[in-house]
Enzyme design. Structure first.
Site, short mmCIF file in Angstrom:
data_model
loop_
_atom_site.label_atom_id
_atom_site.label_comp_id
_atom_site.label_asym_id
_atom_site.label_seq_id
_atom_site.Cartn_x
_atom_site.Cartn_y
_atom_site.Cartn_z
N GLU A 107 35.21 46.28 32.33
CA GLU A 107 36.27 46.77 31.45
C GLU A 107 37.35 45.72 31.56
O GLU A 107 38.25 45.81 32.38
CB GLU A 107 36.75 48.15 31.93
CG GLU A 107 37.40 48.94 30.84
CD GLU A 107 38.87 48.67 30.67
OE1 GLU A 107 39.23 47.50 30.40
OE2 GLU A 107 39.65 49.63 30.78
N GLU B 38 42.20 39.06 27.80
CA GLU B 38 42.20 39.03 29.26
C GLU B 38 41.05 38.20 29.81
O GLU B 38 40.72 38.27 30.99
CB GLU B 38 42.16 40.46 29.83
CG GLU B 38 43.55 41.08 29.82
CD GLU B 38 43.58 42.55 30.19
OE1 GLU B 38 42.58 43.08 30.72
OE2 GLU B 38 44.63 43.18 29.92
N1 SAH Z 1 37.21 48.77 36.14
C1 SAH Z 1 38.46 49.47 36.34
C2 SAH Z 1 39.68 48.57 36.17
C3 SAH Z 1 39.75 47.78 34.88
S1 SAH Z 1 41.19 46.78 34.77
C4 SAH Z 1 38.50 50.65 35.40
O1 SAH Z 1 37.78 50.62 34.40
O2 SAH Z 1 39.28 51.59 35.61
C5 SAH Z 1 40.51 45.18 34.90
C6 SAH Z 1 40.52 44.63 36.31
O3 SAH Z 1 39.73 43.47 36.32
C7 SAH Z 1 41.85 44.20 36.85
O4 SAH Z 1 42.05 44.82 38.09
C8 SAH Z 1 41.76 42.68 37.01
O5 SAH Z 1 42.47 42.22 38.14
C9 SAH Z 1 40.28 42.47 37.16
N2 SAH Z 1 39.68 41.21 36.67
C10 SAH Z 1 39.78 40.70 35.43
N3 SAH Z 1 38.99 39.62 35.27
C11 SAH Z 1 38.33 39.45 36.45
C12 SAH Z 1 37.34 38.53 36.90
N4 SAH Z 1 36.86 37.59 36.08
N5 SAH Z 1 36.92 38.63 38.17
C13 SAH Z 1 37.39 39.61 38.99
N6 SAH Z 1 38.31 40.53 38.60
C14 SAH Z 1 38.76 40.46 37.35
#
Ligand code: SAH
EC number: 2.1.1.321
Length: 687
Positions: free
Chosen positions: A144, A153
């Protein structure tokens, strides 16, 4: 360890770098984060869970072990869903250290310690192999990583890398696919966020029209996405010119390419008009069949029963480089260009023969005005009603011998003052960008000899800047680009104080004063972003709630936060109340200004918080409000200034409690304006 954080100083109008505790940054990030909003997004959570269950079943049906890779695990939610759905093992990747730590705790608390391995790395750093972070490649990819623009993002490069190095060929992906939709519209309101319209000034010697330099008119603007709660845009504010069409989609179960590319669709306008804006949103299919669909479609596209409020995913407004007249039924071509992180649009009348004709360059502001004025500021400058308040006030105070000094960033006030008969006009432009934009602007209106730009800070203003004249009229909107909260524009007062020695003894200051106003409200939805979650789809995520609460309390006093309330409906529970006044005719006092009092609650509802805004008293009987415009009906629905952010102070005690034992009848407040720092501290109690 210490870190440096940029913050606007309202007493100097400048950005300052403050040394902060190393924890400051991440507390800010957590306190203002969207994690809570995501955990409250029931529609999202339910559909992810369904999609994950279906993916695990498909893998199991093939007789394989289900190995999950969850990139960006946050609280660990999606990995816990996968483990509950029967996955054999989950690798939960999270780059943000405090979140990764929280995920470890949450996973443990929910009893998934043996099934989920939290890895505090960026996914591109993750290794696979017997000694690696992952024993083997995964066959289920769960993520996500989407923002309102879908790819902002970094979802594309992350997927590209994951398919190359972290997952098996033919893996199942949840979501399976994302699709981006567009609709072409004409909207004077939204177009006014990107172009400056001619400003009409009724002067004594006839009507004057202030025009933009052609460079500004032809400028494509800035590439940053304009994301808004499109559901708050009434249908009368735009005209639909095309059906909703699919612009592009991404299949996440196959290798993804992040390299720049473009997509083109043919559109047949359903109405003639001026094509100005592309509205866009996306949906995700959680499974290949498309049966589990989560959509951001706005109210006129989907039925309201399917409506889920959320702030972490909204809708996008894209501005075409130029407005383009289109005719009903006469086909046009819409091109979406994208790079790794952003999307932009162009419209063509005919299909370009060769591919080279397609511009894939991201829009870059050439005129600098888009660097000086953000979108709400464009809207504000285009607000002819507002301008006419300034015109009326200037007419009241200006005389033929007036020497006028304007202090505001990138303001049209100097031009108005000149046309309305001031003898001489000076304007202070603090930055080289604002000086350069104003120069171009004055030139386009043949005013370069009439208005003198002074690029100096107020305290460095000298008599020679002012050609040894004393200022008889000091004007400001006031507006400063570094302002975040409404009272930060009180920098005008500090600037006025700094230039005191250059003011004539009978100087007129416009606005003559400002006042801070406050009202208690119940939000329809905005309260959710600060409300604890407890459990989410059966998983205990209280650790996250505690972490947010801890970050909010990191500073002893809670702070108000800026929100554009036209996007976030609320109803008033109290009458609006003036709480502090600031007299610009005098200098800033040495002592702080404080007030205490109480407001009665007149309507039933949950007191989610107080909203605060500024009003400027331009001249006798003429005021402009940066907040409440009116309370539109007996239910207390509020109409807010659409070009300003208001300050919101959330009452955590109300937001955190499911039921209120006693309905409060009044709210007491204590508000203190510290003249040394320019900050306002506040405290409220529900009685
Ligand atoms: N999966 C959770 C949070 C989603 S928010 C849910 O669905 O509730 C997205 C998260 O991904 C954030 O905490 C951000 O720090 C992390 N993130 C984004 N890109 C990333 C990457 N390439 N590797 C590791 N973490 C990542």
């Amino acid at each position: 360890m210490k870190t440096f954080c940029g913050r606007a100083n309202p007493t100097t109008g400048a950005m300052e770098w403050l040394e902060e505790d190393e924890n400051y940054d991440y507390h800010q990030e957590i306190a203002r984060s969207r994690y809570a909003d995501m955990l409250h997004d029931k529609d999202r959570n339910v559909k992810y869970y369904q999609g994950i269950r279906a993916a695990v079943s498909r893998v199991k049906e093939r007789g394989e072990k289900a190995i999950v890779l969850d990139i960006g695990t946050g609280t660990g939610l999606l990995s816990m869903m996968a483990a509950s759905a029967g996955a054999d093992f989950c690798y939960a990747i999270e780059v943000f250290k405090p979140m990764a730590n929280a995920a470890v705790k949450i996973v443990e608390k929910n009893g998934f310690r043996d099934k989920i391995k939290v890895i505090n790395k960026h996914s591109t750093e993750v290794t696979v192999g017997p000694d690696g972070d992952m024993q083997c490649r995964a066959n289920i990819l769960v993520t996500e990583l989407f923002d309102t623009e879908l790819i902002g993002e970094g979802a594309l490069p992350t997927y590209e890398h994951a398919h190359k190095y972290l997952v098996q060929e033919g893996c199942e992906a949840v979501p399976h696919r994302a699709t981006v939709y567009v609709q072409l519209v004409e909207s004077k309101r939204m177009w006014s966020w990107n172009k400056l319209f001619p400003v009409h000034v009724e002067a004594e010697d006839g009507e004057k029209i202030i025009v933009s330099p052609s460079e500004m008119e032809n400028c494509p603007g800035v590439p940053s996405v304009c994301d808004i709660q499109l559901n708050q845009m009434p249908s009368r504010d735009f005209t639909i010119l095309s059906d909703v069409v699919t612009m592009f989609s991404v299949d996440f179960s196959k290798p993804v390419r992040s390299a720049s590319t473009y997509y083109r669709v043919q559109l047949e306008p359903v109405k003639s008009g001026k094509a100005q804006i592309v509205l866009s949103w996306w949906d995700i299919d959680m499974d290949p069949s498309g049966m589990i669909n989560c959509t951001m479609a706005p109210y006129w596209v989907k039925s309201t029963s399917a409506f889920q409020w959320r702030d972490h995913w909204m809708q996008c407004v894209y501005f075409l480089p130029n407005e383009e007249p289109v005719l009903q039924g006469e086909k046009v071509y819409l091109t979406a260009c994208r790079d790794e992180y952003s999307v932009w649009y162009t419209l063509q009348k005919a299909s370009p023969e060769n591919k080279a004709a397609i511009s894939v360059e991201s829009p870059v502001c050439r005129c600098q005005a888009h660097l000086l004025w953000n979108r709400p500021r464009f809207g504000q400058l285009n607000d002819q009603n507002r301008t006419s308040q300034y015109i009326k006030s200037l007419m009241k105070v200006l005389k033929t011998d007036s020497v006028c000094l304007c202090i505001s960033d990138g303001s049209l006030l100097p031009v108005l003052a000149h046309y309305l008969g001031a003898k001489q006009v000076f304007t202070l432009e603090n930055s080289s960008v604002s000086r350069s934009v104003m120069e171009k602007f004055f030139k386009a209106n043949h005013l370069e000899d009439k208005i003198k730009i002074i690029e100096a800070r107020p305290e460095l203003l000298t008599s020679s800047h002012l050609e040894d004249k004393k200022i008889s009229v000091l004007v400001g909107e006031p507006f400063f680009t570094t302002s975040l909260l409404p009272w930060h524009n009180l920098y005008f007062w500090y600037a006025r104080t700094a230039v005191t020695s250059h003011l004539a003894s009978n100087v007129t200051v416009l606005p003559q004063s400002a006042s801070l106003h406050m009202m208690i409200v119940e939000f329809q939805d905005l309260w959710r972003i600060r409300s604890p979650c407890g459990t989410c789809e059966g998983f205990d995520v209280q650790t996250m709630d505690d972490m947010i609460k801890n970050s909010l309390n990191f500073r002893e006093s809670k702070e108000a936060e800026p929100h554009p309330l036209w996007e976030y409906p609320c109803k008033s529970l109290s009458d609006p109340q003036e709480v502090l006044t600031f007299d610009f005719r005098k200098t800033v006092p040495q002592h702080s200004l404080s007030t205490e009092g109480s407001v009665n609650l007149l309507r039933k509802g949950k007191s989610h918080g107080a909203v605060l805004w500024m009003e400027y008293h331009l001249a006798a009987d003429i005021s402009v409000s940066t907040g409440l415009l009116q309370i539109s009906n007996e239910k207390g629905n509020c109409e807010w200034n659409p070009h300003c952010k208001q300050a919101v102070y959330f009452f955590s005690s109300v937001i955190e409690s499911e039921t209120l034992s006693d309905i409060p009848s009044a709210v007491t407040y204590a508000i203190n304006f510290n003249t040394k720092t320019g900050d306002i501290a506040m405290d409220f109690k529900l009685l």
